[in-house]
Motif scaffolding. Structure first.
Motif, PDB file in Angstrom:
ATOM      1  N   UNK A  85     -14.725  13.067 -39.095  1.00 27.17           N
ATOM      2  CA  UNK A  85     -13.732  12.474 -40.541  1.00 27.17           C
ATOM      3  C   UNK A  85     -12.566  12.794 -40.528  1.00 27.17           C
ATOM      4  N   UNK A  86     -12.217  13.230 -40.187  1.00 28.66           N
ATOM      5  CA  UNK A  86     -11.238  14.797 -40.757  1.00 28.66           C
ATOM      6  C   UNK A  86     -10.408  14.786 -39.581  1.00 28.66           C
ATOM      7  N   UNK A  87     -11.000  14.449 -38.327  1.00 28.39           N
ATOM      8  CA  UNK A  87     -10.269  14.701 -36.307  1.00 28.39           C
ATOM      9  C   UNK A  87      -9.820  12.854 -37.059  1.00 28.39           C
ATOM     10  N   UNK A  88     -10.335  11.512 -37.003  1.00 29.39           N
ATOM     11  CA  UNK A  88      -9.965  10.190 -37.449  1.00 29.39           C
ATOM     12  C   UNK A  88      -8.773  10.061 -37.969  1.00 29.39           C
ATOM     13  N   UNK A  89      -9.546  11.061 -39.326  1.00 24.69           N
ATOM     14  CA  UNK A  89      -8.051  10.659 -40.502  1.00 24.69           C
ATOM     15  C   UNK A  89      -6.570  11.617 -40.031  1.00 24.69           C
ATOM     16  N   UNK A  90      -6.891  12.848 -39.415  1.00 21.70           N
ATOM     17  CA  UNK A  90      -5.404  12.891 -38.731  1.00 21.70           C
ATOM     18  C   UNK A  90      -4.729  12.372 -37.770  1.00 21.70           C
ATOM     19  N   UNK A  91      -5.679  12.667 -37.120  1.00 25.15           N
ATOM     20  CA  UNK A  91      -5.393  11.037 -35.461  1.00 25.15           C
ATOM     21  C   UNK A  91      -4.785   9.607 -35.843  1.00 25.15           C
ATOM     22  N   UNK A 101      -3.939   8.372 -39.275  1.00 26.81           N
ATOM     23  CA  UNK A 101      -3.472   7.701 -39.967  1.00 26.81           C
ATOM     24  C   UNK A 101      -2.510   8.626 -40.338  1.00 26.81           C
ATOM     25  N   UNK A 102      -2.095   9.865 -40.383  1.00 27.59           N
ATOM     26  CA  UNK A 102      -1.702  10.918 -40.032  1.00 27.59           C
ATOM     27  C   UNK A 102      -0.430  10.799 -39.403  1.00 27.59           C
ATOM     28  N   UNK A 103      -1.345  11.120 -37.818  1.00 31.04           N
ATOM     29  CA  UNK A 103      -0.115  12.000 -36.710  1.00 31.04           C
ATOM     30  C   UNK A 103       0.127  10.078 -35.837  1.00 31.04           C
ATOM     31  N   UNK A 104      -0.591   8.898 -35.497  1.00 23.38           N
ATOM     32  CA  UNK A 104      -0.262   7.850 -35.191  1.00 23.38           C
ATOM     33  C   UNK A 104       0.272   6.307 -35.903  1.00 23.38           C
ATOM     34  N   UNK A 105      -0.269   6.850 -37.811  1.00 20.87           N
ATOM     35  CA  UNK A 105       0.157   5.980 -38.763  1.00 20.87           C
ATOM     36  C   UNK A 105      -0.319   4.589 -38.428  1.00 20.87           C
ATOM     37  N   UNK A 106      -1.400   4.447 -37.771  1.00 21.32           N
ATOM     38  CA  UNK A 106      -1.805   3.509 -36.689  1.00 21.32           C
ATOM     39  C   UNK A 106      -2.736   3.055 -38.539  1.00 21.32           C
ATOM     40  N   UNK A 107      -2.441   1.833 -38.934  1.00 21.63           N
ATOM     41  CA  UNK A 107      -2.986   1.047 -39.825  1.00 21.63           C
ATOM     42  C   UNK A 107      -4.578   0.682 -39.646  1.00 21.63           C
TER      43      UNK A 107
END
Length: 77
Positions: free
Chosen positions: A56-62, A64-70
């Motif tokens: 979940x941390x990896x998905x959130x970081x990738x 939401x934070x890095x790619x800014x995909x909605x």
């Protein structure tokens, strides 16, 4: 060895997961899907917790934070 009961249960969990994404949102649905699937497959609890938290941390970081995909937020958010 093919286990039809396991296969069908995971298939049902996948279908429920797709439905829950639109209802609860991506993060909550993914958390519940991973938790439910790994508990059903009898993965040790320590591994379940570690895997779910790290994934979940990896998905959130990738996404939401890095790619800014909605991602889908669901009808409750």
């Amino acid at each position: 060895v093919f286990a039809p009961v396991r296969f069908l249960m995971v298939l049902v969990l996948c279908i429920v997961y797709v439905f829950l994404i639109s209802l609860l949102g991506f993060y909550i649905a993914t958390f519940l899907y991973m938790l439910g699937t790994m508990i059903f497959l009898k993965v040790p609890k320590k591994h379940v917790i570690l895997t779910v938290v790290c994934f979940m941390a990896l998905v959130y970081g990738t996404f939401t934070m890095f790619l800014r995909v909605p991602l889908p937020t669901g009808i409750f958010m």
